[in-house]
Design an enzyme around this catalytic site. Structure first.
Site, PDB file in Angstrom:
ATOM      1  N   GLN A 176      -4.559  -1.028   9.742  1.00  0.00           N
ATOM      2  CA  GLN A 176      -4.560  -2.402   9.222  1.00  0.00           C
ATOM      3  C   GLN A 176      -5.180  -3.358  10.253  1.00  0.00           C
ATOM      4  OE1 GLN A 176      -3.441  -3.369   6.033  1.00  0.00           O
ATOM      5  NE2 GLN A 176      -4.340  -5.328   6.587  1.00  0.00           N
ATOM      6  N   LYS A 197       0.847  -1.209   0.000  1.00  0.00           N
ATOM      7  CA  LYS A 197       0.000   0.000   0.000  1.00  0.00           C
ATOM      8  C   LYS A 197       0.872   1.244   0.000  1.00  0.00           C
ATOM      9  CE  LYS A 197      -3.844  -2.324   2.245  1.00  0.00           C
ATOM     10  NZ  LYS A 197      -4.453  -2.768   3.500  1.00  0.00           N
ATOM     11  N   ASP A 240     -10.845   3.191   4.066  1.00  0.00           N
ATOM     12  CA  ASP A 240     -11.264   1.788   4.037  1.00  0.00           C
ATOM     13  C   ASP A 240     -12.786   1.685   3.982  1.00  0.00           C
ATOM     14  OD1 ASP A 240      -9.395  -0.221   3.859  1.00  0.00           O
ATOM     15  OD2 ASP A 240      -8.913  -0.224   6.001  1.00  0.00           O
TER      16      ASP A 240
END
Ligand code: NAP
Length: 301
Positions: free
Chosen positions: A98, A54, A121
């Site tokens: 994460q 990422k 997200d």
């Protein structure tokens, strides 16, 4: 019938290219460099790989990347404090924590603490609610990638029978909402669904987001259907290493489906590309600019 293999790697690379163009234009015309903060707690090897990709791809797309690596022992209060600082940092437009987080941290609390405008997200209750009610939202990246892949085969999903296996908050449920927004007729299947093969055989569009290796067999698939495999399952291989397979029995499925995503090289690369797209969207929205479009040119066949 031999299914068309949907090349998620190539489609993701194209999307990243369009995102990079938009990002460079923002820097040139508006002095705005989209910034993505990635927070990793502990040292889960899979998470480290995801976070590394990422970060690398964000920088490769002309963005700033801010890496925050915290020890497994970090407290919930310390993590909340970091999220608070990132929320108020003007050079950070997207925040990604994460998952999974260590058991002593309430992941829902952390996700809910992220400013919804920076929640790239799309997991926060605010963005989930906005998606469900049809308001403009930051949408979870994996389901977004699934719909983009399906639309490379069937540009209009209107009226199609879609079956989504899996009802998690991060994949199944938002995918259902996106498909409804595309005017598909959607069935959500899960572990308590009766006669799952029969339900799947109705589907013009079949999405498998289960986490069970090769569960979806060839005879579960309606001939000609488009099949999108979200699953990432690691199986031991003959050489003592491991190999990754999806939730769909690929070799069987390719004889029945009209189009099929491979694992790896299908949905996975799209997730990161959609994350980068969401970061540019968030940067524009925070700066009061109109939402960018990353539409694919309409010449896909
Ligand atoms: P999850 O939270 O574990 O949810 C799995 C879903 O599958 C649940 O809704 C569960 O039903 C359902 N299920 C389990 N066993 C089933 C069965 N025998 N029949 C029918 N449904 C069944 O998983 P997730 O986070 O959504 O992820 C799903 C898969 O996608 C995993 O392999 C994950 O690694 C992968 N994934 C890939 C990406 C990517 O970028 N490619 C991103 C995220 C996830 P219940 O609700 O009834 O328990």
């Amino acid at each position: 019938m031999t299914a068309k293999i949907i090349d998620g790697k190539a489609i993701a690379a194209e999307l990243r290219g369009r995102v990079a163009d938009a990002s460079h234009r923002l820097a040139r015309d508006r002095s705005l460099v989209p910034g993505l903060a990635v927070v990793l707690v502990g040292s889960n090897p899979a998470s480290e790989v995801y976070v590394g990709s990422k970060t690398k791809m964000a920088v490769g797309s002309g963005m700033r990347s801010f890496d925050h690596r915290l020890p497994e022992s970090v407290s919930e209060a310390e993590l909340l404090a970091l999220v608070g600082r990132l929320n108020s940092d003007p050079v950070v437009h997207g925040i990604l924590v994460q998952l999974p987080l260590p058991a002593h941290i309430d992941a829902q609390q952390i996700v809910a603490a992220i400013d919804p405008r920076k929640d790239v997200d799309g997991f926060s209750p605010t963005n989930a609610g906005m998606l469900t009610t049809g308001l403009p939202a930051l949408v979870p990246c994996t389901p977004l990638g699934c719909v983009i892949l399906a639309k490379t085969v069937q540009p209009s999903l209107e009226g199609l029978e879609a079956v989504v296996i899996g009802r998690s908050n991060i994949v199944g449920k938002p995918l259902v909402q996106l498909l409804l927004a595309e005017n598909a007729t959607v069935t959500t299947a899960h572990s308590k669904t009766r006669d799952l093969p029969e339900v799947c055989r109705r589907a013009d569009l079949l999405f498998a987001a289960v986490g069970r290796p090769e569960m979806v067999r060839g005879h579960w698939i309606k001939p000609g259907a488009t099949v999108v495999d979200v699953g990432i399952n690691r199986l031991p291989s003959a050489d003592g290493k491991s190999r990754i397979v999806g939730d769909v029995a690929f070799e069987e499925a390719r004889n029945t489906a009209g189009a099929l995503t491979p694992v790896p090289g299908g949905v996975g690369p799209m997730t990161i590309a959609c994350l980068l797209a969401n970061t540019v969207r968030a940067a524009c929205a925070l700066a009061g600019l109109p939402p960018p479009t990353f539409e694919r040119p309409k010449s896909d066949d």
